[in-house]
Design an enzyme around this catalytic site. Structure first.
Site, PDB file in Angstrom:
ATOM      1  CG  ASP A  40      -0.170  -0.104   2.511  1.00  0.00           C
ATOM      2  OD1 ASP A  40       1.059  -0.304   2.461  1.00  0.00           O
ATOM      3  OD2 ASP A  40      -0.796   0.013   3.580  1.00  0.00           O
ATOM      4  CG  HIS A 243      20.856   2.445 -20.201  1.00  0.00           C
ATOM      5  ND1 HIS A 243      19.892   1.963 -21.051  1.00  0.00           N
ATOM      6  CD2 HIS A 243      21.186   3.666 -20.678  1.00  0.00           C
ATOM      7  CE1 HIS A 243      19.657   2.856 -22.001  1.00  0.00           C
ATOM      8  NE2 HIS A 243      20.429   3.904 -21.800  1.00  0.00           N
ATOM      9  CG  ASP A 260      24.086  10.547 -17.546  1.00  0.00           C
ATOM     10  OD1 ASP A 260      23.488  11.600 -17.193  1.00  0.00           O
ATOM     11  OD2 ASP A 260      23.886   9.985 -18.644  1.00  0.00           O
ATOM     12  CG  ASP A 271      20.889  14.287 -19.342  1.00  0.00           C
ATOM     13  OD1 ASP A 271      21.692  13.629 -18.661  1.00  0.00           O
ATOM     14  OD2 ASP A 271      20.371  13.859 -20.395  1.00  0.00           O
ATOM     15  CG  HIS A 350      25.430   7.065 -26.893  1.00  0.00           C
ATOM     16  ND1 HIS A 350      25.582   8.431 -27.031  1.00  0.00           N
ATOM     17  CD2 HIS A 350      26.364   6.673 -25.997  1.00  0.00           C
ATOM     18  CE1 HIS A 350      26.560   8.841 -26.237  1.00  0.00           C
ATOM     19  NE2 HIS A 350      27.065   7.797 -25.602  1.00  0.00           N
ATOM     20  CG  HIS A 354      18.334  13.435 -25.063  1.00  0.00           C
ATOM     21  ND1 HIS A 354      17.825  14.172 -24.032  1.00  0.00           N
ATOM     22  CD2 HIS A 354      19.424  12.799 -24.551  1.00  0.00           C
ATOM     23  CE1 HIS A 354      18.552  13.968 -22.939  1.00  0.00           C
ATOM     24  NE2 HIS A 354      19.547  13.148 -23.228  1.00  0.00           N
ATOM     25  CG  HIS A 361      15.538  10.613 -23.119  1.00  0.00           C
ATOM     26  ND1 HIS A 361      15.681   9.261 -23.040  1.00  0.00           N
ATOM     27  CD2 HIS A 361      16.758  11.115 -22.780  1.00  0.00           C
ATOM     28  CE1 HIS A 361      16.913   8.951 -22.671  1.00  0.00           C
ATOM     29  NE2 HIS A 361      17.587  10.070 -22.504  1.00  0.00           N
ATOM     30  CD  GLU A 384      23.465  12.368 -24.025  1.00  0.00           C
ATOM     31  OE1 GLU A 384      23.836  11.403 -23.355  1.00  0.00           O
ATOM     32  OE2 GLU A 384      22.326  12.860 -23.950  1.00  0.00           O
ATOM     33  CE1 TYR A 388      30.093   5.664 -22.662  1.00  0.00           C
ATOM     34  CE2 TYR A 388      29.726   5.769 -25.043  1.00  0.00           C
ATOM     35  CZ  TYR A 388      29.520   6.286 -23.770  1.00  0.00           C
ATOM     36  OH  TYR A 388      28.764   7.419 -23.609  1.00  0.00           O
ATOM     37  NE  ARG A 405      26.548   9.618 -21.113  1.00  0.00           N
ATOM     38  CZ  ARG A 405      26.560   8.387 -20.645  1.00  0.00           C
ATOM     39  NH1 ARG A 405      27.151   7.416 -21.338  1.00  0.00           N
ATOM     40  NH2 ARG A 405      25.997   8.091 -19.476  1.00  0.00           N
ATOM     41  CD  GLU A 407      23.892  14.083 -20.949  1.00  0.00           C
ATOM     42  OE1 GLU A 407      24.166  13.280 -20.040  1.00  0.00           O
ATOM     43  OE2 GLU A 407      22.829  14.060 -21.596  1.00  0.00           O
TER      44      GLU A 407
END
Ligand code: GLY
Ligand code: MN
Ligand code: MN
Length: 438
Positions: A40, A243, A260, A271, A350, A354, A361, A384, A388, A405, A407
């Site tokens: 709950d 991710h 990130d 971001d 990638h 965006h 996004h 970004e 890798y 990365r 960004e």
């Protein structure tokens, strides 16, 4: 500071005008439901971005109805006052106070929605609705439509069209107004401070979650309601997992840490990604790849201006990265061959950015009629690029597990762009200086 509702009213007026120009009708825009986490206990409530964009109203169980026409009207349906529930769950506006505080033409109890829709939809040409996103709302709108159809013998006619309201709002959301830009700048500043703090807190032997905790503390202590998305705090091999969100590893000397993370402030996302050495000093191979990604980002940023193709930044970054991968001995062949064959994707898989706004996004098409759309002043996008390098045959061991990365968030201006996350240390020298001060 009291909430300035005028931008929200202006957006409602613009949407009503767009609906009218499209032939008129009634828009139905519900907020998000509360969602159970377990048994709950609910997840922290987050309103629907489309609904919030037009209302500033943060309570669950609310629906905005807009009636286009010669006398356009905005009607909020919301929870009624309830002293018992307010003792347990907190203040709720109720229709009267909500109408006053948020500037609607009318406000009514949410329990009246279905009945009122039957009246409001009569003799209207179209229903504007988020078609196909929430089965429950598809059914409810169909039920409302059928209630009007059932009255045909009284001489009224039912809407002949159901149109997607989101596509109209998406175009509006793509161009941020002054209030949105001000909020996004504040969100970006908070996140930049969190990244500086993360750089100061990382050290060999500490756990990734300790750094994540520093980020969250910095977000909250400046009034951000939540992270805009689950933070990635990825050391060593985790930096090459796009991710990665476990954030539970003990960081080792000599590794990189990729973070990130960005806060959400009053609905708006920031971001930011930074990648830096856990021990505060880049090794030779780490620095070589870092400088390459930084150059790719600079090339992408140089392409951001009104009228430029959305994809120009990605193309520019990809060319710089690919040439760099060739120069570092990671891939073979000429630049054009590597781009053509896509061999660079082993290390850069990638896209370069965006849209950014209420959603990390964010809403908005990237192509129109099959062509990449062009940028316009007021757009906000991320930039970004990354590299890798996983352990693999043919990859020099010195580069294994380097995941980087970089960004930032760019606001398109009349002449170019403004990097609103600029306060986040980025050059090798700046990062090493911040970390030296730990
Ligand atoms: N943090 C999500 C992204 O960079 O797209
Ligand atoms: Mn991003
Ligand atoms: Mn990101």
């Amino acid at each position: 500071m009291p909430l300035d509702i005028s931008p929200f009213q202006a957006r409602r007026a613009r949407l009503l005008a767009t609906m009218q120009a499209a032939g008129g009708g009634v828009a139905i825009i519900p907020t998000a439901p509360e969602r159970l986490r377990n048994r709950d206990t609910s997840y922290a409530y987050r309103f629907d971005s489309y609904f919030y964009y037009l209302t500033a109203f943060r309570e669950p169980e609310a629906v905005l109805v807009l009636v286009a026409g010669d006398a356009p009207r905005s009607i909020l349906f919301c929870r009624t006052k309830d002293m018992e529930r307010e003792i347990w769950d907190g203040y709720r506006f109720g229709p009267d106070a909500a109408r006053e505080a948020f500037g609607f033409d009318e406000a009514r109890p949410i329990a009246e929605l279905d009945e009122q829709l039957g009246l409001l939809l009569a003799n209207q040409p179209a229903i504007f609705h988020s078609v196909g996103y929430e089965p429950e709302w598809d059914r409810r709108v169909a039920d409302a439509l059928n209630r009007v159809r059932a009255q045909a013998r009284t001489g009224c006619h039912a809407p002949g069209q159901i149109r997607d309201v989101r596509s109209l709002i998406d175009e509006m959301r793509l161009v941020k107004d002054a209030a949105e830009i001000a909020t996004m700048r504040r969100a970006a500043d908070i996140s930049a401070g969190a990244h500086r703090r993360a750089m100061r807190s990382a050290r060999p032997g500490a756990f990734e979650y300790e750094v994540e905790a520093e980020l969250i503390h910095e977000f909250r202590r400046h009034g951000s309601q939540a992270p805009a998305y689950t933070s990635i705090v990825a050391s060593g091999p985790g930096a090459c997992v796009l991710h990665y969100i476990e954030n539970d590893r003990q960081m080792q000397d000599g590794e990189l840490l990729l973070i990130d993370a960005g806060c959400e402030l009053d609905g708006y996302a920031s971001d930011i990604t930074r990648s830096f050495p856990v021990n505060g000093r880049f090794s030779g191979p780490q620095k070589a790849v870092y400088e390459l990604v930084l150059a790719a980002q600079a090339a992408a940023i140089a392409e951001i201006r009104p009228g430029a193709s959305w994809n120009a930044g990605h193309d520019a970054a990809t060319r710089v990265l690919t040439q760099g991968f060739i120069d570092l001995g990671l891939i073979k062949g000429s630049l054009d061959d590597a781009i053509e064959s896509g061999s660079y994707r082993q290390f850069y898989m990638h896209r370069t950015g965006h849209w950014l706004g209420l959603d990390v996004h964010d809403a908005g098409e990237y192509k129109l009629a099959g062509e990449w759309r062009t940028l316009a002043a007021g757009n906000v996008l991320t930039v970004e690029p990354g590299a890798y390098i996983r352990p693999a045959d043919g990859v020099p061991e010195a580069f294994w597990n380097i995941g980087i990365r970089i960004e930032d968030d760019a606001l398109v201006t009349d002449t170019g762009c403004d990097i609103i996350t600029i306060a986040t240390p980025k050059s090798v020298a700046d990062i090493e200086a911040v970390m030296a001060g730990r």
